[in-house]
Design an enzyme around this catalytic site. Structure first.
Site, PDB file in Angstrom:
ATOM      1  N   LYS A 262      -3.094  -9.071  14.840  1.00 53.89           N
ATOM      2  CA  LYS A 262      -2.716  -7.696  15.206  1.00 53.89           C
ATOM      3  C   LYS A 262      -3.653  -6.687  14.566  1.00 53.89           C
ATOM      4  O   LYS A 262      -4.160  -5.781  15.225  1.00 53.89           O
ATOM      5  CB  LYS A 262      -1.274  -7.422  14.746  1.00 53.89           C
ATOM      6  CG  LYS A 262      -0.902  -5.948  14.743  1.00 53.89           C
ATOM      7  CD  LYS A 262       0.426  -5.684  14.069  1.00 53.89           C
ATOM      8  CE  LYS A 262       0.391  -5.601  12.571  1.00 53.89           C
ATOM      9  NZ  LYS A 262       0.350  -4.273  11.962  1.00 53.89           N
ATOM     10  N   ASN A 263      -3.899  -6.847  13.262  1.00 54.76           N
ATOM     11  CA  ASN A 263      -4.658  -5.828  12.537  1.00 54.76           C
ATOM     12  C   ASN A 263      -6.140  -5.825  12.877  1.00 54.76           C
ATOM     13  O   ASN A 263      -6.855  -4.913  12.475  1.00 54.76           O
ATOM     14  CB  ASN A 263      -4.445  -5.966  11.024  1.00 54.76           C
ATOM     15  CG  ASN A 263      -3.068  -5.458  10.629  1.00 54.76           C
ATOM     16  OD1 ASN A 263      -2.394  -4.815  11.436  1.00 54.76           O
ATOM     17  ND2 ASN A 263      -2.645  -5.749   9.408  1.00 54.76           N
TER      18      ASN A 263
ATOM     19  N   CYS B 292       4.799   6.429   5.643  1.00 55.47           N
ATOM     20  CA  CYS B 292       5.524   5.358   6.318  1.00 55.47           C
ATOM     21  C   CYS B 292       6.372   4.627   5.288  1.00 55.47           C
ATOM     22  O   CYS B 292       6.330   4.958   4.102  1.00 55.47           O
ATOM     23  CB  CYS B 292       4.586   4.421   7.056  1.00 55.47           C
ATOM     24  SG  CYS B 292       3.745   3.289   5.988  1.00 55.47           S
TER      25      CYS B 292
ATOM     26  N   ARG C  47       0.470   6.646   1.997  1.00 55.13           N
ATOM     27  CA  ARG C  47      -0.667   6.262   2.832  1.00 55.13           C
ATOM     28  C   ARG C  47      -1.485   7.444   3.372  1.00 55.13           C
ATOM     29  O   ARG C  47      -1.511   7.704   4.583  1.00 55.13           O
ATOM     30  CB  ARG C  47      -0.203   5.352   3.971  1.00 55.13           C
ATOM     31  CG  ARG C  47       0.443   4.088   3.452  1.00 55.13           C
ATOM     32  CD  ARG C  47       0.880   3.167   4.550  1.00 55.13           C
ATOM     33  NE  ARG C  47      -0.205   2.375   5.091  1.00 55.13           N
ATOM     34  CZ  ARG C  47      -0.075   1.546   6.115  1.00 55.13           C
ATOM     35  NH1 ARG C  47       1.084   1.404   6.697  1.00 55.13           N
ATOM     36  NH2 ARG C  47      -1.103   0.848   6.559  1.00 55.13           N
TER      37      ARG C  47
ATOM     38  N   ASP D 247       0.112  -8.122   2.447  1.00 52.88           N
ATOM     39  CA  ASP D 247       0.883  -8.444   3.658  1.00 52.88           C
ATOM     40  C   ASP D 247       1.574  -9.807   3.579  1.00 52.88           C
ATOM     41  O   ASP D 247       2.308 -10.184   4.507  1.00 52.88           O
ATOM     42  CB  ASP D 247      -0.028  -8.401   4.898  1.00 52.88           C
ATOM     43  CG  ASP D 247      -0.432  -6.981   5.245  1.00 52.88           C
ATOM     44  OD1 ASP D 247       0.148  -6.031   4.688  1.00 52.88           O
ATOM     45  OD2 ASP D 247      -1.348  -6.810   6.087  1.00 52.88           O
TER      46      ASP D 247
ATOM     47  N   ARG E 162       6.820  -5.640  16.194  1.00 51.95           N
ATOM     48  CA  ARG E 162       5.559  -4.903  16.048  1.00 51.95           C
ATOM     49  C   ARG E 162       4.409  -5.849  15.708  1.00 51.95           C
ATOM     50  O   ARG E 162       3.260  -5.535  16.000  1.00 51.95           O
ATOM     51  CB  ARG E 162       5.673  -3.877  14.908  1.00 51.95           C
ATOM     52  CG  ARG E 162       6.594  -2.746  15.207  1.00 51.95           C
ATOM     53  CD  ARG E 162       6.505  -1.707  14.118  1.00 51.95           C
ATOM     54  NE  ARG E 162       5.136  -1.199  14.013  1.00 51.95           N
ATOM     55  CZ  ARG E 162       4.767  -0.232  13.197  1.00 51.95           C
ATOM     56  NH1 ARG E 162       5.643   0.347  12.422  1.00 51.95           N
ATOM     57  NH2 ARG E 162       3.521   0.178  13.155  1.00 51.95           N
TER      58      ARG E 162
END
Ligand code: EPZ
Length: 421
Positions: free
Chosen positions: A22-23, A116, A121, A306, A398
């Site tokens: 995803k990233n 967030c 951030r 993560d 997500r």
């Protein structure tokens, strides 16, 4: 809003396919704004975040078609240089359209993303890099208004600390700048290398991505190109940790062990064994409880933030006391009180978490708070006695493609249920 019902206690066996990262996909998709020719991306996961970015890029003039895991993106003309708050606030990675719009059009108005769940951030490093390349930047009513009338110019940028997003953003913008850009103290994540490979396939000149000094020689225009997104190391690490909790044996197909950096050693110390085979990573675990391992989250190749939440779920059943130090984000322990509802013994003191392993966890209703935190609750649920019901599943959608189907395919008792069921 869906929930996930899990009956714990079953080891996982079989083959589980790992999707594209995803990233990485979120950054290479943005590259479409740099060229008027089609960009073909393979191995793009089907995720809520990808859909979100698709909507934003379409709003700027991109046409985007999906055929399985292949996305074809084409932006013959940029029809709007404004990225509105409604589209940027839902996903921070949207902010990365600023540099490419500026590089191609000489102007952009992009909403600031805001904070967030895992921390404040800020985006100051992104803006400083663009300013160094000659962009004039003003902040007005929550928007960044940027211009570079004669185009961006190559510059030397030294980041005061490592930022994945700012490194990627500066790389994207520098491809079309006049002259050479040197990024010092750059992030070295595999996703940075992936972005460089994609940009180079489009005719950019990006060198030394994956080291802490990246050199980009600007070109007049970028062409189309074809690129396959790198496999998701965080998804692979998460399922390896699931085996660490439940036992069993999984082949994580398409996964690449070398992408896991220091996490590989921490997993090994805990008793989770990973071997690279032709088809992917084979994961097994020792027969007894995981061994306690202390980890500190760091930029790549350090232990990734993560995977911190998922690792904590495994340490919660370890045979001893372990500590975790979260150094990347200031508020990334929200899974701890939810894990405590399942009987985990976790004490948080600022950046430091102390986890006292328990032989048995008990299923409970728990609430997902962010993407990776949700995965840690699922790992705990897979090993806990009885039923765990994870609510707010949209966080997982997500970033983990087909999570319930993938787990079901390797023997987990999981079922997606509607909130009102
Ligand atoms: C990326 O976020 C990932 N997101 C994150 O994954 C990941 O946790 C993070 O990198 C670290 O590996 C995407 O790739 C979409 P950073 P990013 O800039 O780029 C501070 C997930 O679960 N900072 O490396 O936003 C920042 O607040 C997500 O998939 C500034 O102060 O991370 C943080 O404390 C969550 N100013 C630290 O730097 C800036 O201008 C590192 O952030 C930029 C960052």
């Amino acid at each position: 809003m869906d929930k996930l019902a899990i009956i714990g206690g079953r080891p996982l066996y079989g083959e589980l396919p790992i999707s594209g990262a995803k990233n990485s996909a979120l950054k290479v998709m943005v590259a479409t704004l740099l060229s008027d020719q089609p960009l073909v991306l393979d191995n793009v996961p089907m995720l809520a975040d990808i859909k979100q970015l698709t909507a934003l890029l379409e709003q700027h003039g991109a046409s985007i078609e999906r055929e399985g895991a292949r996305l074809t993106l084409h932006t013959p003309e940029v029809v709007s240089t404004t990225a509105p708050y409604e589209l940027v606030r839902k996903m921070r990675a949207s902010f990365n359209v600023l540099g490419p719009l500026l590089a191609r059009m000489g102007e952009a108005k992009v909403s600031l993303p805001g904070g967030c769940a895992i921390g404040a951030r800020p985006v100051d490093l992104h803006l400083k890099a663009l300013e160094a390349m000659g962009a004039k930047i003003e902040l007005e009513e929550g928007y960044v208004i940027a211009s570079a009338k004669g185009g961006l110019k190559g510059a030397e940028v030294t980041f005061p600390f490592i930022s994945v997003g700012a490194t990627e953003h500066a790389m994207l913008a520098a491809t079309l700048a006049k002259g050479q850009t040197v990024l010092k103290n750059a992030a070295r994540e595999p996703e940075i290398i992936d972005l460089a490979e994609c940009l180079n396939a489009m005719g950019a000149k990006v060198e030394d991505a994956g080291t802490s000094t990246i050199v980009i020689t600007g070109v007049d225009r970028l062409d189309g190109g074809t690129h396959a997104v790198v496999p998701d190391r965080i998804e692979a690490g998460s399922y390896a940790l699931a085996v660490g909790a439940t036992g069993g044996e999984l082949l994580l197909s398409h996964a690449r062990l070398e992408l896991l950096g220091a996490a590989k050693d921490s997993f090994e110390q805990a008793g989770i064994h990973m071997v690279q085979e032709e088809g992917g990573i084979r994961v097994t675990k020792d027969f007894d409880r995981p061994k306690p391992v202390n980890v500190v989250t760091q930029a790549y190749p350090g232990f990734p933030t993560d995977l911190q939440a998922q690792f904590m779920a495994v340490m919660a059943i370890a045979d001893g006391v372990s500590t975790m130090k979260e150094t990347i984000f200031e508020n990334r322990y929200m899974h701890a009180p939810e894990l405590a509802r399942m009987g985990c013994d976790i004490h948080i003191d600022g950046q430091l978490a102390t986890v006292r392993g328990k032989a048995v966890l008990k299923g409970a209703p728990v609430m997902a708070t962010d993407l990776r935190a949700s995965m840690s609750l699922i790992i705990a649920g897979l090993v806990a006695e009885g039923q765990t019901l994870v609510s707010r599943l949209y966080h997982l959608d997500r970033g983990f493609e087909k999570l319930d189907q993938k787990l079901h395919g390797v023997g987990a008792l999981v079922e997606r249920v509607k909130e009102d069921d």
